[in-house]
Write a protein that holds these residues in place. Structure first.
Motif, PDB file in Angstrom:
ATOM      1  N   ILE A  50      28.336  37.091  17.466  1.00  0.00           N
ATOM      2  CA  ILE A  50      28.885  37.018  18.820  1.00  0.00           C
ATOM      3  C   ILE A  50      30.396  37.143  18.728  1.00  0.00           C
ATOM      4  N   ALA A  51      30.933  38.119  19.424  1.00  0.00           N
ATOM      5  CA  ALA A  51      32.385  38.282  19.557  1.00  0.00           C
ATOM      6  C   ALA A  51      32.679  38.125  21.044  1.00  0.00           C
ATOM      7  N   PHE A  52      33.410  37.077  21.382  1.00  0.00           N
ATOM      8  CA  PHE A  52      33.593  36.632  22.763  1.00  0.00           C
ATOM      9  C   PHE A  52      35.058  36.735  23.175  1.00  0.00           C
ATOM     10  N   ALA A  53      35.286  37.126  24.441  1.00  0.00           N
ATOM     11  CA  ALA A  53      36.642  37.179  24.997  1.00  0.00           C
ATOM     12  C   ALA A  53      36.607  36.808  26.474  1.00  0.00           C
ATOM     13  N   ASN A  54      37.721  36.342  26.976  1.00  0.00           N
ATOM     14  CA  ASN A  54      37.891  36.124  28.406  1.00  0.00           C
ATOM     15  C   ASN A  54      38.437  37.417  28.991  1.00  0.00           C
ATOM     16  N   LEU A  55      37.611  38.129  29.724  1.00  0.00           N
ATOM     17  CA  LEU A  55      37.991  39.428  30.271  1.00  0.00           C
ATOM     18  C   LEU A  55      38.839  39.229  31.521  1.00  0.00           C
ATOM     19  N   GLU A  56      40.123  39.500  31.414  1.00  0.00           N
ATOM     20  CA  GLU A  56      41.073  39.216  32.480  1.00  0.00           C
ATOM     21  C   GLU A  56      41.117  40.268  33.583  1.00  0.00           C
ATOM     22  N   ALA A  67      35.185  47.842  19.672  1.00  0.00           N
ATOM     23  CA  ALA A  67      35.790  46.754  18.911  1.00  0.00           C
ATOM     24  C   ALA A  67      34.756  45.753  18.425  1.00  0.00           C
ATOM     25  N   GLY A  68      33.612  45.701  19.087  1.00  0.00           N
ATOM     26  CA  GLY A  68      32.566  44.771  18.686  1.00  0.00           C
ATOM     27  C   GLY A  68      32.383  43.591  19.617  1.00  0.00           C
ATOM     28  N   PHE A  69      33.142  43.527  20.705  1.00  0.00           N
ATOM     29  CA  PHE A  69      32.927  42.454  21.671  1.00  0.00           C
ATOM     30  C   PHE A  69      31.558  42.641  22.304  1.00  0.00           C
ATOM     31  N   ASN A  70      30.765  41.570  22.358  1.00  0.00           N
ATOM     32  CA  ASN A  70      29.444  41.687  22.959  1.00  0.00           C
ATOM     33  C   ASN A  70      29.171  40.629  24.023  1.00  0.00           C
ATOM     34  N   VAL A  71      30.118  39.710  24.236  1.00  0.00           N
ATOM     35  CA  VAL A  71      30.017  38.728  25.312  1.00  0.00           C
ATOM     36  C   VAL A  71      31.411  38.499  25.873  1.00  0.00           C
ATOM     37  N   VAL A  72      31.509  38.539  27.209  1.00  0.00           N
ATOM     38  CA  VAL A  72      32.794  38.253  27.854  1.00  0.00           C
ATOM     39  C   VAL A  72      32.597  37.276  29.007  1.00  0.00           C
ATOM     40  N   SER A  73      33.651  36.547  29.289  1.00  0.00           N
ATOM     41  CA  SER A  73      33.660  35.680  30.463  1.00  0.00           C
ATOM     42  C   SER A  73      34.420  36.385  31.576  1.00  0.00           C
ATOM     43  N   ALA A 106      35.777  33.987  18.740  1.00  0.00           N
ATOM     44  CA  ALA A 106      36.302  33.995  20.105  1.00  0.00           C
ATOM     45  C   ALA A 106      37.788  34.304  20.090  1.00  0.00           C
ATOM     46  N   VAL A 107      38.189  35.102  21.054  1.00  0.00           N
ATOM     47  CA  VAL A 107      39.608  35.374  21.280  1.00  0.00           C
ATOM     48  C   VAL A 107      39.936  34.873  22.679  1.00  0.00           C
ATOM     49  N   GLY A 108      41.176  34.879  23.029  1.00  0.00           N
ATOM     50  CA  GLY A 108      41.591  34.426  24.351  1.00  0.00           C
ATOM     51  C   GLY A 108      41.484  35.534  25.382  1.00  0.00           C
ATOM     52  N   ASP A 109      42.509  35.649  26.196  1.00  0.00           N
ATOM     53  CA  ASP A 109      42.519  36.619  27.282  1.00  0.00           C
ATOM     54  C   ASP A 109      42.533  38.042  26.753  1.00  0.00           C
ATOM     55  N   LEU A 169      35.873  41.242  14.131  1.00  0.00           N
ATOM     56  CA  LEU A 169      34.976  41.046  15.278  1.00  0.00           C
ATOM     57  C   LEU A 169      33.551  41.458  14.951  1.00  0.00           C
ATOM     58  N   LYS A 170      33.398  42.594  14.309  1.00  0.00           N
ATOM     59  CA  LYS A 170      32.064  43.116  14.020  1.00  0.00           C
ATOM     60  C   LYS A 170      31.338  42.326  12.930  1.00  0.00           C
ATOM     61  N   ALA A 171      32.060  41.488  12.199  1.00  0.00           N
ATOM     62  CA  ALA A 171      31.430  40.671  11.166  1.00  0.00           C
ATOM     63  C   ALA A 171      30.688  39.477  11.754  1.00  0.00           C
ATOM     64  N   HIS A 172      30.812  39.261  13.065  1.00  0.00           N
ATOM     65  CA  HIS A 172      30.183  38.118  13.723  1.00  0.00           C
ATOM     66  C   HIS A 172      29.043  38.567  14.631  1.00  0.00           C
TER      67      HIS A 172
END
Length: 146
Positions: free
Chosen positions: A66-72, A102-108, A31-34, A61-64
């Motif tokens: 789930i790669a999650f971020a808060n999409l601002e 980048a490998g993000f596959n879930v965002v808030s 998980a990353v932040g904003d 990111l791609k090694a996980h």
């Protein structure tokens, strides 16, 4: 951990489950932040290409699973921003290529900028995320679908 417990709406867990089964039935989560691709970041994407913003962390990111971020920011081609807010965040839909690559596959989407460009922009963002294969949570037609 059951992936479907952290997903809402149209988010499916089949690909993540399949990937996890090849890793001893464990899911890895990063998980990353904003995350915002608005303004100067989007200008750099246009100048240098979609891989630019995340080139140094893509492998992490791609090694996980789930790669999650808060999409601002919202991703929309239309819409006027709220007059009452000083700083509005939006990016072109094509900038989602950077997020996907980048490998993000879930965002808030649950944050203070989700309404910057109104309800139609949220709908357009959700459809665009789906088109890019990025799952989302935190925004919906009503509280139960958010």
């Amino acid at each position: 951990m059951n992936v479907s417990t952290i997903m809402t709406g149209k988010a499916e867990n089949t690909n993540m489950k399949k990937e996890a089964s090849t890793k001893n039935d464990r899911l890895t989560f990063c998980a990353v932040g904003d995350l915002s691709l608005a303004d100067a970041v989007e200008a750099k994407i246009i100048e240098h290409g979609p891989e630019f913003p995340f080139s140094k962390i893509r492998d992490v990111l791609k090694a996980h699973d789930i790669a999650f971020a808060n999409l601002e920011n919202v991703f929309t081609e239309t819409g006027a921003g709220r007059q009452s807010q000083a700083h509005l965040l939006k990016s072109q839909i094509s900038s989602l290529q950077s997020v996907q690559d980048a490998g993000f596959n879930v965002v808030s989407l649950a944050n203070n900028h989700v309404l910057d460009y109104g309800r139609d922009a949220i709908i357009e963002t959700k459809k665009s995320l789906e088109a890019y294969g990025i799952r989302y949570t935190g925004a919906g037609e009503d509280i139960s679908s958010a």
